[in-house]
Scaffold this motif. Structure first.
Motif, PDB file in Angstrom:
ATOM      1  N   ILE A 279     127.965  58.427  28.208  1.00 27.42           N
ATOM      2  CA  ILE A 279     129.035  58.507  29.133  1.00 27.42           C
ATOM      3  C   ILE A 279     128.774  59.469  30.115  1.00 27.42           C
ATOM      4  O   ILE A 279     129.522  59.323  31.177  1.00 27.42           O
ATOM      5  CB  ILE A 279     130.253  58.567  28.094  1.00 27.42           C
ATOM      6  N   CYS A 280     127.905  60.643  29.948  1.00 26.49           N
ATOM      7  CA  CYS A 280     127.725  61.507  30.817  1.00 26.49           C
ATOM      8  C   CYS A 280     127.103  61.001  32.142  1.00 26.49           C
ATOM      9  O   CYS A 280     127.086  60.051  32.112  1.00 26.49           O
ATOM     10  CB  CYS A 280     127.071  62.742  30.499  1.00 26.49           C
ATOM     11  N   VAL A 281     127.455  61.796  33.232  1.00 25.97           N
ATOM     12  CA  VAL A 281     126.794  61.441  34.454  1.00 25.97           C
ATOM     13  C   VAL A 281     125.851  62.077  35.121  1.00 25.97           C
ATOM     14  O   VAL A 281     126.179  63.478  35.362  1.00 25.97           O
ATOM     15  CB  VAL A 281     128.181  61.309  35.644  1.00 25.97           C
TER      16      VAL A 281
ATOM     17  N   PRO B 217     139.467  57.496  15.295  1.00 25.12           N
ATOM     18  CA  PRO B 217     139.130  58.581  16.356  1.00 25.12           C
ATOM     19  C   PRO B 217     138.976  58.127  17.787  1.00 25.12           C
ATOM     20  O   PRO B 217     138.029  57.117  18.004  1.00 25.12           O
ATOM     21  CB  PRO B 217     137.817  59.075  16.028  1.00 25.12           C
ATOM     22  N   ILE B 218     139.663  58.583  18.921  1.00 26.29           N
ATOM     23  CA  ILE B 218     139.496  58.205  20.337  1.00 26.29           C
ATOM     24  C   ILE B 218     138.128  58.618  20.757  1.00 26.29           C
ATOM     25  O   ILE B 218     137.740  59.891  20.963  1.00 26.29           O
ATOM     26  CB  ILE B 218     140.725  58.861  20.997  1.00 26.29           C
ATOM     27  N   SER B 219     137.231  57.672  21.134  1.00 28.09           N
ATOM     28  CA  SER B 219     135.906  58.252  21.756  1.00 28.09           C
ATOM     29  C   SER B 219     136.199  58.650  23.172  1.00 28.09           C
ATOM     30  O   SER B 219     136.992  58.487  23.787  1.00 28.09           O
ATOM     31  CB  SER B 219     135.118  56.946  21.597  1.00 28.09           C
ATOM     32  N   MET B 220     134.913  59.260  23.614  1.00 27.77           N
ATOM     33  CA  MET B 220     134.820  59.697  25.106  1.00 27.77           C
ATOM     34  C   MET B 220     134.945  58.402  25.988  1.00 27.77           C
ATOM     35  O   MET B 220     135.831  58.595  26.805  1.00 27.77           O
ATOM     36  CB  MET B 220     133.570  60.201  25.268  1.00 27.77           C
ATOM     37  N   ARG B 221     134.377  57.122  25.565  1.00 31.46           N
ATOM     38  CA  ARG B 221     134.562  56.242  26.139  1.00 31.46           C
ATOM     39  C   ARG B 221     136.176  55.668  26.319  1.00 31.46           C
ATOM     40  O   ARG B 221     136.421  55.298  27.445  1.00 31.46           O
ATOM     41  CB  ARG B 221     133.687  54.787  25.390  1.00 31.46           C
ATOM     42  N   GLU B 222     136.707  55.619  25.205  1.00 32.97           N
ATOM     43  CA  GLU B 222     138.224  55.227  25.312  1.00 32.97           C
ATOM     44  C   GLU B 222     138.936  56.189  26.530  1.00 32.97           C
ATOM     45  O   GLU B 222     139.824  55.770  27.126  1.00 32.97           O
ATOM     46  CB  GLU B 222     138.627  55.068  24.010  1.00 32.97           C
ATOM     47  N   GLY B 223     138.371  57.585  26.196  1.00 32.87           N
ATOM     48  CA  GLY B 223     139.249  58.116  27.395  1.00 32.87           C
ATOM     49  C   GLY B 223     138.685  58.070  28.734  1.00 32.87           C
ATOM     50  O   GLY B 223     139.844  57.953  29.622  1.00 32.87           O
ATOM     51  N   ASP B 245     139.481  67.056  23.463  1.00 34.99           N
ATOM     52  CA  ASP B 245     138.390  67.285  24.365  1.00 34.99           C
ATOM     53  C   ASP B 245     137.582  66.281  24.645  1.00 34.99           C
ATOM     54  O   ASP B 245     137.160  66.062  25.630  1.00 34.99           O
ATOM     55  CB  ASP B 245     137.732  68.463  23.938  1.00 34.99           C
ATOM     56  N   LEU B 246     137.221  65.531  23.538  1.00 33.42           N
ATOM     57  CA  LEU B 246     136.375  64.311  23.676  1.00 33.42           C
ATOM     58  C   LEU B 246     136.922  63.416  24.713  1.00 33.42           C
ATOM     59  O   LEU B 246     136.187  62.897  25.592  1.00 33.42           O
ATOM     60  CB  LEU B 246     136.200  63.465  22.295  1.00 33.42           C
ATOM     61  N   SER B 247     138.053  62.796  24.499  1.00 31.97           N
ATOM     62  CA  SER B 247     138.591  61.811  25.387  1.00 31.97           C
ATOM     63  C   SER B 247     138.980  62.393  26.673  1.00 31.97           C
ATOM     64  O   SER B 247     138.693  61.785  27.881  1.00 31.97           O
ATOM     65  CB  SER B 247     139.986  61.316  24.911  1.00 31.97           C
ATOM     66  N   ALA B 248     139.302  63.766  26.795  1.00 36.76           N
ATOM     67  CA  ALA B 248     139.227  64.316  28.165  1.00 36.76           C
ATOM     68  C   ALA B 248     138.164  64.590  28.989  1.00 36.76           C
ATOM     69  O   ALA B 248     138.163  64.335  29.927  1.00 36.76           O
ATOM     70  CB  ALA B 248     139.782  65.916  27.851  1.00 36.76           C
ATOM     71  N   PHE B 249     137.017  64.752  28.326  1.00 38.45           N
ATOM     72  CA  PHE B 249     135.498  64.550  28.781  1.00 38.45           C
ATOM     73  C   PHE B 249     135.397  63.297  29.309  1.00 38.45           C
ATOM     74  O   PHE B 249     134.496  63.089  30.397  1.00 38.45           O
ATOM     75  CB  PHE B 249     134.412  65.202  27.794  1.00 38.45           C
ATOM     76  N   GLY B 250     135.675  62.317  28.459  1.00 41.03           N
ATOM     77  CA  GLY B 250     135.405  60.822  28.864  1.00 41.03           C
ATOM     78  C   GLY B 250     136.423  60.558  30.138  1.00 41.03           C
ATOM     79  O   GLY B 250     135.688  59.963  31.152  1.00 41.03           O
TER      80      GLY B 250
END
Lengths: 329, 329
Positions: A279-281, B217-223, B245-250
């Motif tokens: 997911i990172c850019v 758990p909410i993934s980065m992708r879902e964020g 933070d994971l969803s925030a990063f997504g």
DNA sequence: ATGAAAGCGCTAACAG
DNA sequence: CTGTTAGCGCTTTCAT
């Protein structure tokens, strides 16, 4: 249990049977027993059951660290595959230290597990002896040890990295560095580094761009620091392979902070196919070792062996998958 | 053990003592026994010991997910604090489901742990009853339940989020959205969302910018997906608080992909102080719930209670810490 | 510092 | 489908 038997008007033996899955108890009797147990607040005592039946329904598992998405996936796949047969995981972590692993294995074996799963194929002599004499199925995972103790479900960390080196070389990159794998506590990390060196040498390339990143688990921060040192000391480097996606991501952020274009000026790859790499850019090229499959196939193997399917040992290779993304294109 | 006794020329009782820490056995006898045990490949049987002594040295722990750095930190702090007294953690995970938690608690109590630590303060009625009647110390963590079962080591998820809302409001931002916390499986997530709504309302602000993010758990992708929907539907939003933070990063990566400047056009904050928030570009404002401290203080509490220090229950509040970084400045 | 006797709470084995 | 008897391998308790 005697109390429950009295209230339900049966013998303790019948209560015992009522608590088992497939025991022959009439439905009426069973429900009466379960109601009595619920009323009395009775909780089945597994310690006594374990001793008498010589079965604990534990599967012991050692992993290097709790806080690692890859190992967590393996444990999750394992747990999923075992829970239908009522097997419960007894988990311990070694903190990437084979001496800690030795202590842990001894503690775990005292609990009389039905099988033991260890992460990695390198152990202290005493740990190895204990596992050999444990009299239960032993499964080494996340590795392909030359002399397995029992069963193996894993892959070659060294060979996996070779695929990534080949990818870079095919793209015409020759000045390739490796971050991490320097502390010999993490045998998987050192194997990956060794695989990098061997692959570079087989291409006739310089394999000395090795950047230390500290003791495992390598953090994102340590990956960033290592990248900083790399950019300072070997600025003509064209590509970097990091020991894990986490350190690779850290390295990527350092490039972002310094305005180094990825992949324009520098390509980056990691290991593990953690979510962050996808997911990172830009998204990170990586190697997916299929951690959940390792767990699932280990579970299947354990069930098969416990069912008495032969005494021969199996070596199951779970093929890592090269996953190329924008960070190296 | 009888075999070891025979070889060492002592009684089984003496062998038993030799395996304990502080038992009175002469040093010469003890080392002879340990050598005999090693020679015979004897491994102490904890199942028998557990039954006879009515002690297992297990501490049962339930966490929502293995693969979560916050809970892993708590378990690690707990484990660290318990291991000196020979207490071992028996870990199970609930997959964020209180019904799964109920099943798990029953299984764990059958193993006769010395204490049980659960993550969260909301349980099924039956789970609550089992815990109340378990006759061992019960510690609820990561929450501040209004009616604790026993002890508590935690914090208010709702109150923690209020601090972040106040921070945004103090910066003059009023159109603030919340990502996640919509599935009521994750009680901590829903509490954070409820805290957001209450805080917004107390500032007289619109609290309806709530973006669903799926089941935990909410993934980065879902964020990232949630951020996409937010930018599509409410493009004038000035700030976003994500459930972790994971969803925030997504969410941040989605802004990067769309060329939305953070924090120039949009501020972002997360929850949990995961490593990624500290290292990504720009670094994320977050709330640090001090997960390791929760574990460490829980361990200390367990040792104290098991030592018989009174029967009163304690509520230990571990204060979350507002951590402001560039993503909201 | 060491030993003898008894028993933790369940279930294997056998019987009916 | 249900019951009886014995015992799993340690440790508690009481001796010496």
């Amino acid at each position: 249990m005697a109390d429950v038997a009295r209230v339900a008007g049966v013998s303790p033996m019948t209560v015992s049977r009522a608590f088992k899955r497939d025991a022959s108890v009439s439905e009426a009797t069973r429900s009466a027993i379960l109601r009595a147990a619920e009323d009395l607040g009775y909780v089945f005592d597994a310690t006594a059951s374990n001793l008498r039946s010589q079965r604990t329904d534990f599967v012991a598992v050692t992993i290097p660290s709790l806080n690692n998405a890859n190992f967590a996936e393996t444990v999750s796949g394992l747990s999923e595959g075992l829970k239908d047969r009522g097997l419960q995981i007894l988990l311990g972590y070694t903190n990437y230290d084979i001496h800690e692993e030795e202590r842990l294995i001894e503690q775990l074996l005292r609990r009389r597990p039905e099988a033991i799963v260890v992460t990695g194929g390198r152990h202290t002599d005493r740990a190895r002896r204990m596992l050999e004499n444990a009299g239960i199925p032993v499964i080494e995972t996340w590795d392909l040890p030359p002399h397995p103790i029992g069963h193996v479900v894993g892959f070659s960390n060294a060979a996996a990295v070779r695929g990534m080196v080949d990818h870079f070389v095919a793209r015409g990159l020759t000045r390739i560095a490796f971050i991490g794998g320097d502390a010999d506590r993490d045998t998987r990390g050192t194997d990956r580094r060794a695989g990098f060196i061997a692959a570079m040498q087989s291409h006739g390339l310089d394999a000395t761009r090795l950047i230390a990143a500290g003791i495992p688990p390598i953090s994102m921060r340590e990956g960033a620091d290592a990248m900083g040192r790399l950019l300072d000391t070997l600025p003509d480097t064209q590509a970097v392979i990091a020991v894990s996606d986490l350190s690779a991501f850290g390295a990527l952020t350092e490039c972002q902070r310094r305005g180094v274009d990825v992949p324009g000026r520098l390509s980056i790859a990691g290991f593990g196919d953690y979510e962050i790499g996808a997911i990172c850019v830009p998204p990170l090229s990586t190697i997916n070792p299929h951690p959940r499959d390792i767990g699932a196939r280990t579970a299947a193997l354990i069930l098969q062996v416990l069912a008495g399917d032969g005494t021969q040992t199996s070596v199951i290779e779970v093929q890592p998958e090269l996953t190329i993304r924008q960070s190296s294109l």
